[in-house]
Write an enzyme that holds these catalytic residues in place. Structure first.
Site, PDB file in Angstrom:
ATOM      1  N   LYS A  60       0.840  -1.204   0.000  1.00 49.05           N
ATOM      2  CA  LYS A  60       0.000   0.000   0.000  1.00 49.05           C
ATOM      3  C   LYS A  60       0.872   1.250   0.000  1.00 49.05           C
ATOM      4  O   LYS A  60       0.582   2.220  -0.716  1.00 49.05           O
ATOM      5  CB  LYS A  60      -0.936  -0.005   1.210  1.00 49.05           C
ATOM      6  CG  LYS A  60      -2.073  -1.009   1.099  1.00 49.05           C
ATOM      7  CD  LYS A  60      -2.804  -1.207   2.425  1.00 49.05           C
ATOM      8  CE  LYS A  60      -3.876  -2.275   2.297  1.00 49.05           C
ATOM      9  NZ  LYS A  60      -4.496  -2.642   3.576  1.00 49.05           N
ATOM     10  N   GLN A 104      -4.945  -1.429   9.625  1.00 46.96           N
ATOM     11  CA  GLN A 104      -4.825  -2.769   9.062  1.00 46.96           C
ATOM     12  C   GLN A 104      -5.391  -3.815  10.024  1.00 46.96           C
ATOM     13  O   GLN A 104      -5.035  -3.855  11.204  1.00 46.96           O
ATOM     14  CB  GLN A 104      -3.351  -3.078   8.765  1.00 46.96           C
ATOM     15  CG  GLN A 104      -3.112  -4.415   8.103  1.00 46.96           C
ATOM     16  CD  GLN A 104      -3.685  -4.473   6.706  1.00 46.96           C
ATOM     17  OE1 GLN A 104      -3.528  -3.563   5.908  1.00 46.96           O
ATOM     18  NE2 GLN A 104      -4.345  -5.578   6.397  1.00 46.96           N
ATOM     19  N   ASP A 127     -11.420   2.754   4.078  1.00 46.88           N
ATOM     20  CA  ASP A 127     -11.773   1.337   4.028  1.00 46.88           C
ATOM     21  C   ASP A 127     -13.288   1.146   3.918  1.00 46.88           C
ATOM     22  O   ASP A 127     -13.753   0.072   3.552  1.00 46.88           O
ATOM     23  CB  ASP A 127     -11.268   0.613   5.283  1.00 46.88           C
ATOM     24  CG  ASP A 127     -10.114  -0.336   4.991  1.00 46.88           C
ATOM     25  OD1 ASP A 127      -9.894  -0.658   3.809  1.00 46.88           O
ATOM     26  OD2 ASP A 127      -9.449  -0.758   5.944  1.00 46.88           O
TER      27      ASP A 127
END
Length: 302
Positions: A60, A104, A127
């Site tokens: 990422k 995460q 997200d």
């Protein structure tokens, strides 16, 4: 973006589509920087040393910088307290240089993942997991959309064009993929059924689908004879299995069997997977535009 498979179905090339999407995001970032002097920023928080998570975070970061964005990486020890993590999120929420925040998953067992996710400013929740964004999506309002379902929708639109009236079956009911995927398909006027591993006559239900999205997390669960001839199959599953003395990545669909029947199918790897990070970058650019009241680039949001 599709290439013909030897056994009949078209292979939906998610890797190529994701590359084109990242290029579109990079162009949008360059335009914002040139016209407004602002660079979209993505903050990624990793708690602990889970090997798979470390790889994801590293990838990422690389792709964020390649798109011309600012990348802020926060790596915390596994023993970090939930209070300290929430304090970091509060600082990122208040940081004007940060337009997207991603924590995460999975988090260490002593942390409440829902509490952590819901501490993120919904406008920076790239997200798309915050309860506010889930609610906005469910009611058909503008939301930050989870990256994997957004990528699946882009691939379906690219393959099929107008989705209105098509029968769609989503196998999987997670908050991350299954439920938001169903909402996105409803938004495009599909007739949608959410199924799962306990659905009665799952095979028969799948055979009625023009669009079949497999996100159940079981390797090769969906067999070729479950597929309607000519259907479009999106395989979200990424399962590591031991086979012939080797570790292989396989999807939730029996690829060989399904490709003999389907009209188009995503492979594993190389299908949905590359779309997830590309859509994360797209969401960050979208969040930056929304925060500043600027027009959003076409084709990046649902």
């Amino acid at each position: 973006m599709n290439i013909a498979a030897r056994n009949g179905a078209d292979i939906i090339d998610g890797k190529a589509f994701a590359s084109a999407l990242r290029a579109k995001v990079a162009a949008g970032v360059a335009r914002l920087t040139a016209e407004h002097g602002i660079t979209p920023g993505l903050a990624v928080v990793l708690v602990g040393e889970d090997p798979a998570s470390q790889v994801y975070v590293r990838n990422k970061g690389v792709q964020t910088r390649e798109a011309g964005m600012a990348s802020f990486e926060h790596k915390l020890p596994a023993e970090t307290s939930e209070a300290d993590l929430l304090a970091l999120i509060e600082r990122l929420n208040a940081d004007p240089d940060v337009h997207g925040i991603l924590v995460q998953l999975p988090l260490p067992a002593h942390m409440d993942a829902d509490a952590v996710i819901n501490a993120i400013d919904p406008a920076k929740d790239v997200d798309g997991f915050h309860i506010s964004n889930a609610g906005l999506l469910a009611t058909g309002q503008k939301a930050m959309v989870p990256c994997t379902p957004l990528g699946c929708l882009m691939l379906l639109r690219d393959r099929l064009g107008d989705l209105a009236g098509l029968n769609a079956v989503v196998v999987g009911r997670s908050n991350i993929v299954g439920k938001p995927m169903a909402q996105l398909l409803l938004g495009d006027s599909c007739t949608v059924t959410i199924a799962h591993s306990r659905t009665k006559d799952l095979a028969g239900l799948c055979r009625g689908a023009d669009i079949l999205v497999a996100a159940v997390g079981r390797p090769r669960m969906i067999r070729g004879d479950w597929i309607r001839p000519g259907a479009t199959v999106i395989d979200v599953g990424i399962n590591r299995i031991e086979e012939d003395g080797k570790t292989r990545l396989v999807g939730d669909v029996d690829f060989e069997g399904a490709a003999a029947v389907a009209g188009a199918i995503t492979p594993v790897p190389g299908g949905v997977g590359p779309m997830t990070i590309a859509c994360l970058l797209a969401n960050t650019l979208t969040a930056c535009c929304r925060a500043n009241g600027w027009p959003e680039p076409d084709g990046l949001a649902a």
